[in-house]
Scaffold this active site. Structure first.
Site, PDB file in Angstrom:
ATOM      1  N   GLU A 295       0.930  -1.129   0.308  1.00  0.00           N
ATOM      2  CA  GLU A 295       0.026   0.423  -0.179  1.00  0.00           C
ATOM      3  C   GLU A 295       1.031   1.649  -0.192  1.00  0.00           C
ATOM      4  O   GLU A 295       0.330   2.137  -0.618  1.00  0.00           O
ATOM      5  CB  GLU A 295      -0.726  -0.308   1.193  1.00  0.00           C
ATOM      6  CG  GLU A 295      -2.043  -1.250   1.191  1.00  0.00           C
ATOM      7  CD  GLU A 295      -2.420  -1.689   0.078  1.00  0.00           C
ATOM      8  OE1 GLU A 295      -2.848  -0.445  -0.949  1.00  0.00           O
ATOM      9  OE2 GLU A 295      -2.606  -2.671  -0.128  1.00  0.00           O
ATOM     10  N   HIS A 298       1.942   1.723  -3.407  1.00  0.00           N
ATOM     11  CA  HIS A 298       1.320   3.090  -3.887  1.00  0.00           C
ATOM     12  C   HIS A 298       1.098   4.817  -3.741  1.00  0.00           C
ATOM     13  O   HIS A 298       0.479   5.250  -4.856  1.00  0.00           O
ATOM     14  CB  HIS A 298      -0.335   2.473  -3.444  1.00  0.00           C
ATOM     15  CG  HIS A 298      -0.855   1.339  -4.804  1.00  0.00           C
ATOM     16  ND1 HIS A 298      -0.705   0.943  -6.018  1.00  0.00           N
ATOM     17  CD2 HIS A 298      -1.097  -0.024  -3.650  1.00  0.00           C
ATOM     18  CE1 HIS A 298      -1.758  -0.367  -5.657  1.00  0.00           C
ATOM     19  NE2 HIS A 298      -1.493  -1.021  -4.769  1.00  0.00           N
TER      20      HIS A 298
END
Length: 846
Positions: A295, A298
């Site tokens: 995450e 990202h």
């Protein structure tokens, strides 16, 4: 195409620049009201503005521009999930402001704005921001977001920006957040609830906090420390600072995906963030570290540079998948996480060998189709192809290209060819042609290998897992050849560009063994000549663990495809009899578990179990149940793999007699009675033979268990019981809404995988299918997982029933999942019919 078409995409004649909004939540009533001012850039004169909106009542819309105020009439277009704002006069090109007021409701599923216990949370990817506010809900539209929320006093409110101001306003607490960097709508987020956090700590100048509910506070630190460790590593890799001001991580009690990379506010399923390192298995710790890093990756790849449209979703997810393992491996090299990466790659290889597979980058007509792209092809195959390309170009050239790509497309949008072009400039290699052959074409090759002296002959064809099926496609295959000779181990890279190729090894003396997927970094299967396969079987100790895993996996895939005999595969398994590496043992035990579950019946089942017991029980007994001084993580994981073999596959009575009492002590609070790495297996195998007292204990324990991994362990153990009356109780729990929505698909999977529960559960699912589909309608990823659980069925009549049932009860949101599940089930049924007699003959010959 009309504006009310399922495949309608917003025109680019009006672009958002800033979205300033206030949202007022009534959590008790599960409703909200919103008002917003959108700063717009009108690219050409228009008489209407189109926005996305679902189940929102837009009460007011007016446009300020060109010195006048234009009132708008709102037309709802339900098929395209849009509203058309028809203006009473033409709006000229230039700057404009759109004022909106609307009302809406929380959703009943796990998307849009929903209630997860006491926490209100949003989940907008792929296209559910439109359920909370009228907006330009496509990734190609990026703007800044300035948000204010009004929430009940006493609750924490979090969003993408840091809190700028808070004040009481009537019955609400008004919270104003800092304006964000430019973002697409799917990365905007809001979480409101009775949350607690770690203290704020800094990583490379970025303030970081991790949040959860009060009763889980003790489980926060591992996720927090992971973020603090990997964030600077990511900044260093990209050569760019983190762009979103602060980082909050939040565990959500009910969450569809594993996590969501909202800029500055990452939301997680609790089991992917919260743990106690003292009691969590190492596999859980590695998984949390990988998800957190995924995450955070990202925040650059996806958030800072965003795809133009969902057909490049793979660009986000494949890169974050690959990057997470790369960063975690640098942080914790002793974990050997690339072997875990290979496990995910194996799932993709299995899926991509089907006729019903899809390219990494395929045509996506609408957001609903985008949701079906969240699968192993997008994540794991995409990540494996990136790893293969990095290996071909070299780490430095690859990173230089990534940095160039990030700088060139900063704050904007990009497509796949933009990345390939950047890598080509950095490496001076024609990457575009190489990469597009892998991402735009379904499937992968099987490379056949023969050796004549020191000359290697290679050929390729498309690999299908269905016997007799072939394809004419070819790929540019970056091979790594590894071999052993008088001077030891050597490797050589070779690009197989056509259907056939040859390469001469610079060998010192005879080539003792040859592995055509050195390091197991390639995304392809290998079919060796009989002589090469025999030499590999005699030289297993010379191979790396990843190569030993790859050899087993390739030979099993060839058996499935009718290209190899099961007897030869089982003979190879016996050659692994003294294997000590836990990752290789995991692969070995997984293959043996499949044989035990599907390919042996009657007396042969008991013969097979005793064979597995003879292979693994002595080594488990030698290690003992309890860790000793000086043991490494690898030792503990080896013990766990041996337990899975002896207790899970072989059902060895001497092991099970010890497992039960230890599980009882764990359930009664003595969690040190079992090494954490053994608990999942121990609980599952104890439940399998368990009585009502154990069932009731687990049933009572799981709802209130604060540790999400333990809670999930207890819940799924309920699906393992084999006593008839307890099977019925486990089935009833599903019908009584006793299973959290996020775990529903896994629970169905467990019931159908249980040989004692399979028939009744399959009948129950058909009887209650409509209810189940309604329950998962607001969680389309989970809906597809429910469909995929039908792959646990076993017999031909099951296949016929499943085909007929899905034909009469189609699931439009899971077309791809239905096709793949039925194809895999058909292959498993045919494999069973073909191999049960052959396995029987082999066993009787032992």
């Amino acid at each position: 195409m009309t504006t009310d078409d399922r495949n309608f995409r917003l025109p680019r004649d009006v672009l958002p620049r800033r979205f300033q909004a206030t949202l007022t939540l009534d959590i008790d009533a599960r409703t909200f009201t919103g008002e917003a001012e959108l700063a717009l850039s009108v690219e050409q004169p228009v008489r209407s503005i189109v926005l996305h909106a679902v189940d929102l009542a837009v009460a007011h819309a007016e446009v300020h521009g060109a010195g006048r105020v234009a009132q708008a009439k709102v037309r709802v277009q339900p098929v395209s999930e849009t509203v058309v704002l028809d203006l009473d006069a033409e709006l000229p090109a230039g700057e404009a402001r759109l004022h909106l007021r609307w009302t809406g409701r929380f959703t009943d599923g796990l998307r849009g704005l929903y209630l997860a216990g006491s926490v209100a949370a949003t989940q907008f990817e792929a296209a559910d921001a439109r359920r909370v506010c009228p907006c330009f809900d496509e990734p190609g539209f990026k703007c800044t977001w300035a948000r204010t929320v009004k929430v009940p006093p006493g609750l924490v409110a979090l969003s993408n920006g840091r809190v700028l101001a808070e004040e009481l306003e009537g019955l609400h607490r008004k919270v104003r957040f800092a304006e964000t960097e430019v973002l697409p709508s799917y990365l905007v987020a809001l979480v409101v609830g009775p949350l607690v956090s770690t203290s704020e700590e800094n990583a490379a100048g970025v303030p970081v906090r991790t949040w959860c509910l009060e009763e889980k506070r003790a489980l926060l630190d591992f996720g927090q420390q992971t973020a603090l460790a990997v964030l600077p590593r990511l900044q260093d890799y990209f050569g760019l600072p983190y762009a979103f001001g602060k980082l909050d991580q939040v565990g959500i009690p009910d969450f569809e995906a594993g996590a969501m990379e909202n800029a500055g506010l990452i939301t997680y399923r609790e089991v992917a963030l919260l743990l106690d390192p003292a009691t969590a298995p190492l596999a859980v710790q590695k998984r949390v570290a990988e998800v957190v890093t995924h995450e955070l990756a990202h925040q650059w790849f996806g958030n800072w540079v965003t795809m133009v449209w969902w057909d490049d979703l793979w660009l986000n997810e494949a890169f974050a998948t690959w990057m997470a393992y790369k960063i975690v491996d640098g942080w914790r090299p002793g974990w050997r996480v690339w072997l875990d990466f290979d496990s995910g790659k194996a799932t993709a290889l299995h899926l991509d060998a089907l006729r019903s597979t899809h390219p990494i980058r395929g045509t996506v007509a609408n957001a609903a189709e985008a949701t079906e792209s969240f699968d192993a092809i997008t994540y794991e195959k995409g990540g494996a192809v990136l790893r293969m390309i990095e290996g071909f170009l070299g780490e430095e050239a690859f990173r230089t290209g990534i940095r160039d790509y990030m700088r060139k497309h900063a704050r904007g949008n990009a497509v796949a060819d933009d990345l390939w072009s950047a890598l080509a400039r950095a490496s001076h290699v024609p990457v575009v042609e190489l990469a597009n052959a892998w991402i735009r074409q379904s499937g992968y090759p099987v490379v056949s290998v023969t050796l004549d002296g020191d000359r290697v002959r290679l050929s390729q064809e498309r690999f299908f897992s269905e016997p007799g099926l072939t394809g004419t496609e070819t790929w540019p295959v970056p091979l790594v050849l590894a071999w052993g000779d008088d001077r030891g181990r050597h490797t050589r890279a070779f690009l197989l560009q056509g259907k056939t190729g040859e390469v001469t090894l610079e060998a010192a003396g005879p080539v003792r063994w040859l592995d055509a997927n050195g390091g197991s970094t390639g995304f392809y299967r290998v079919a060796y000549s009989a002589e090469l396969l025999a030499s590999l079987g005699k030289s297993l100790r010379a191979l790396l663990p990843a190569e030993r895993i790859g050899l087993l996996a390739d030979q099993w895939s060839l058996v499935r495809a009718g290209r190899a005999h099961i007897s030869d595969f089982l003979d190879l398994v016996l050659a692994y009899g003294d294997e000590t590496d836990h990752a290789v043992l995991d692969e070995l035990v997984g293959r043996l578990a499949y044989v035990e579950a599907r390919l042996v019946d009657g007396d042969d089942q008991e013969r097979f179990r005793r064979l597995v017991e003879r292979l693994f029980l002595p080594r488990l007994q030698q290690m003992g149940w309890d860790p000793v001084a000086g043991e490494t993580d690898q030792d503990r994981l080896r013990r766990a793999a041996l337990l899975r073999a002896a207790a899970g596959v072989a059902r060895a009575k001497s092991v099970l007699s010890e497992t039960g009492p230890r599980v009882d002590r764990v359930l009664n609070g003595q969690r040190t009675a079992l090494d954490p790495n053994l608990v999942d297996t121990a609980v599952a195998v104890t439940a399998r033979d368990g009585d009502r007292q154990l069932f009731d204990h687990l049933r009572a324990a799981f709802p209130g268990e604060p540790d999400p991994a333990v809670k999930r362990r207890y819940l799924l153990a309920l699906t393992a019981f084999e006593r008839t009356e307890l099977v019925e109780q486990a089935q009833a729990l599903l019908l009584e809404n006793g299973v959290p929505l996020q775990d529903l698909a896994s629970y169905v999977h467990g019931l159908l995988a249980n040989r004692a529960a399979r028939e009744g559960s399959w009948s129950m699912l058909r009887d209650r299918w409509t209810v189940l589909m309604e329950k998962t309608a607001g969680a389309p990823m989970l809906l597809r997982r429910v469909v995929e659980a039908l792959g646990n069925l076993r017999e031909r009549r099951h296949l016929d029933e499943a085909r007929a049932f899905l034909a009469s009860h189609p699931v439009p949101e899971a077309q791809q999942a239905m096709a793949q599940t039925l194809e895999r089930l058909a292959q498993d049924v045919a494999l069973r019919e073909r191999l049960v007699p052959e396995v029987s003959v082999w066993l009787r010959g032992r």
